[in-house]
Scaffold this motif. Structure first.
Motif, PDB file in Angstrom:
ATOM      1  N   PRO A   1      14.807  13.601  -3.123  1.00 12.90           N
ATOM      2  CA  PRO A   1      14.935  15.006  -3.562  1.00 12.90           C
ATOM      3  C   PRO A   1      16.242  15.281  -4.293  1.00 12.90           C
ATOM      4  N   GLU A   2      17.343  14.653  -3.860  1.00  8.19           N
ATOM      5  CA  GLU A   2      18.624  14.864  -4.538  1.00  8.19           C
ATOM      6  C   GLU A   2      18.548  14.433  -6.000  1.00  8.19           C
ATOM      7  N   LYS A   3      17.893  13.293  -6.240  1.00  3.85           N
ATOM      8  CA  LYS A   3      17.771  12.793  -7.608  1.00  3.85           C
ATOM      9  C   LYS A   3      16.910  13.724  -8.446  1.00  3.85           C
ATOM     10  N   GLN A   4      15.819  14.230  -7.869  1.00  3.51           N
ATOM     11  CA  GLN A   4      14.974  15.172  -8.603  1.00  3.51           C
ATOM     12  C   GLN A   4      15.759  16.422  -8.979  1.00  3.51           C
ATOM     13  N   TYR A   5      16.535  16.922  -8.038  1.00  4.73           N
ATOM     14  CA  TYR A   5      17.340  18.113  -8.311  1.00  4.73           C
ATOM     15  C   TYR A   5      18.332  17.843  -9.437  1.00  4.73           C
ATOM     16  N   GLU A   6      18.987  16.696  -9.411  1.00  5.45           N
ATOM     17  CA  GLU A   6      19.952  16.345 -10.446  1.00  5.45           C
ATOM     18  C   GLU A   6      19.280  16.230 -11.811  1.00  5.45           C
ATOM     19  N   ILE A   7      18.078  15.665 -11.851  1.00  3.19           N
ATOM     20  CA  ILE A   7      17.358  15.538 -13.125  1.00  3.19           C
ATOM     21  C   ILE A   7      17.005  16.916 -13.683  1.00  3.19           C
ATOM     22  N   LEU A   8      16.491  17.791 -12.825  1.00  2.00           N
ATOM     23  CA  LEU A   8      16.140  19.134 -13.280  1.00  2.00           C
ATOM     24  C   LEU A   8      17.363  19.866 -13.816  1.00  2.00           C
ATOM     25  N   GLU A   9      18.467  19.754 -13.084  1.00  8.25           N
ATOM     26  CA  GLU A   9      19.704  20.402 -13.500  1.00  8.25           C
ATOM     27  C   GLU A   9      20.169  19.850 -14.841  1.00  8.25           C
ATOM     28  N   ARG A  10      20.069  18.532 -15.000  1.00  4.78           N
ATOM     29  CA  ARG A  10      20.517  17.881 -16.232  1.00  4.78           C
ATOM     30  C   ARG A  10      19.645  18.278 -17.428  1.00  4.78           C
ATOM     31  N   GLU A  11      18.347  18.407 -17.209  1.00  2.85           N
ATOM     32  CA  GLU A  11      17.452  18.778 -18.297  1.00  2.85           C
ATOM     33  C   GLU A  11      17.712  20.206 -18.775  1.00  2.85           C
ATOM     34  N   LEU A  12      17.949  21.104 -17.839  1.00  2.00           N
ATOM     35  CA  LEU A  12      18.245  22.483 -18.221  1.00  2.00           C
ATOM     36  C   LEU A  12      19.568  22.567 -18.974  1.00  2.00           C
ATOM     37  N   GLU A  13      20.564  21.851 -18.490  1.00  2.00           N
ATOM     38  CA  GLU A  13      21.864  21.859 -19.158  1.00  2.00           C
ATOM     39  C   GLU A  13      21.776  21.200 -20.522  1.00  2.00           C
ATOM     40  N   GLY A  14      20.951  20.148 -20.637  1.00  4.24           N
ATOM     41  CA  GLY A  14      20.791  19.482 -21.923  1.00  4.24           C
ATOM     42  C   GLY A  14      20.144  20.372 -22.957  1.00  4.24           C
TER      43      GLY A  14
END
Length: 337
Positions: free
Chosen positions: A250-263
């Motif tokens: 779950p931590e990795k999924q959260y980081e990916i979602l956060e990164r995609e929005l910031e990107g």
């Protein structure tokens, strides 16, 4: 079909021609010039219409022209102005000049109206050019052309809360349980192919929730459906990150979602956010959902949209945050004045 982008051309009406005419009354042999001025060409306006939800109409009609003004008449008669054309678009539509990318208008409120192409001025008739030294002018003006341009239309949904998560995180199921929306729900990835909106009502107020189609890693670079619909997250006040409680990392999924929005846009990182673990019905009732260490989260909780576990508390907390953000936004507007 949900259509959120279109390109159209608009051309305002040409002004009517001025007239060359002279009075010829029986008892007024020196009547002089009497040619009237042409009418103004029709303008083109855009109007935000709350009854529209997509840009589908613009797939079938890509050109909008306003009528020209009437020519001037004798006896100093001015021609009628061309009728204005009003183009209706959904609330949340952004208009840009297709050639320069310049922002023409951002229609974020119902009933908002903006002039995008002005009709040409009518030409002056010969009566307008008469003076003591030129008492019988035999010329008149042509009407001026109307403004024209090519516009790019982009629809960005306006919602208070945006649901973001990987495919099959339970976004559509949540929306169907807390609102009267009826999104398509199935057990395979990318069931949701278009954004869905629903109104969530609580005891005190209501807010609009948007279910954004599932993101995957690389969405902001064009992978999956993310790039098509990330724009719809831009206007939301609050973001809800949704992660399946059975996810292995779950931590990795959260980081990916956060990164995609910031990107996609660095402004996304400043929006209030909460984290919701979904499908709690897959866990024992006495087992708490996981926790993720992020001080930016104003809320971490778990829900089951199937059994209803945690839904009431979640919507109540979300409503409280939406009202807080609305008050802050209103205060910011007042400070600007």
């Amino acid at each position: 079909m949900f259509v959120d982008r279109a390109e159209i051309s608009v051309r305002a009406g040409e002004g009517g021609k001025g007239m060359i005419a002279f009075r010829k009354e029986k008892y007024n042999p020196r009547g002089g010039p009497s040619g009237g001025t042409g009418g103004r060409g029709g303008n083109i306006w855009f109007l935000a219409d709350e009854d529209m939800s997509t840009l589908m109409d613009f797939r079938y009609r890509r050109e909008y022209h306003a009528p020209r003004g009437e020519n001037g008449g004798p006896n100093d008669c001015t021609g009628h102005n061309g009728e204005d054309v009003v183009v209706r678009v959904p609330v949340g539509t952004v208009l840009r000049d297709a050639e320069t990318g310049r922002l023409v208008a951002d229609l974020t409120e119902k009933g908002q109206k903006v002039l995008v192409a002005e009709g040409g001025r009518g030409g002056r008739g010969n009566a307008s050019f008469a003076n003591p030294t030129r008492q019988a002018p035999d010329f008149a003006e042509d009407g001026r052309p109307g403004q024209e341009c090519t516009l790019q239309l982009e629809l960005k949904l306006i919602a208070d809360v945006g649901l973001v998560g990987f495919p099959n995180a339970g976004k559509s199921t949540l929306l169907s349980r807390v609102s009267e929306a009826h999104p398509k729900i199935a057990d395979y990835p990318f069931t949701t192919l278009t954004p869905n909106l629903g109104v969530v009502r609580t005891d005190t107020d209501s807010f609009v929730m948007a279910d954004i189609p599932g993101l995957i890693e690389g969405a902001h670079e064009g992978r999956g459906l993310g790039l098509e619909f990330l724009r719809h997250v831009e206007r939301t006040l609050v973001l809800v990150f949704m992660i399946d409680v059975s996810a292995e990392e779950p931590e990795k999924q959260y980081e990916i979602l956060e990164r995609e929005l910031e990107g996609y846009s660095s402004e996304m990182t400043h929006k209030p956010r909460c984290l919701v673990f979904t499908k709690l019905d897959l866990m024992p009732a006495d087992q708490p959902p996981p926790r993720i260490d992020d001080p930016a989260l104003f809320l971490q909780t778990g829900i089951s949209a199937v059994s209803g576990r945690g839904l009431a508390d979640f919507t109540r907390d979300l409503m409280r945050k939406v009202l807080e953000v609305r008050r802050q936004a209103a205060a910011s507007v007042r400070d600007d004045f």
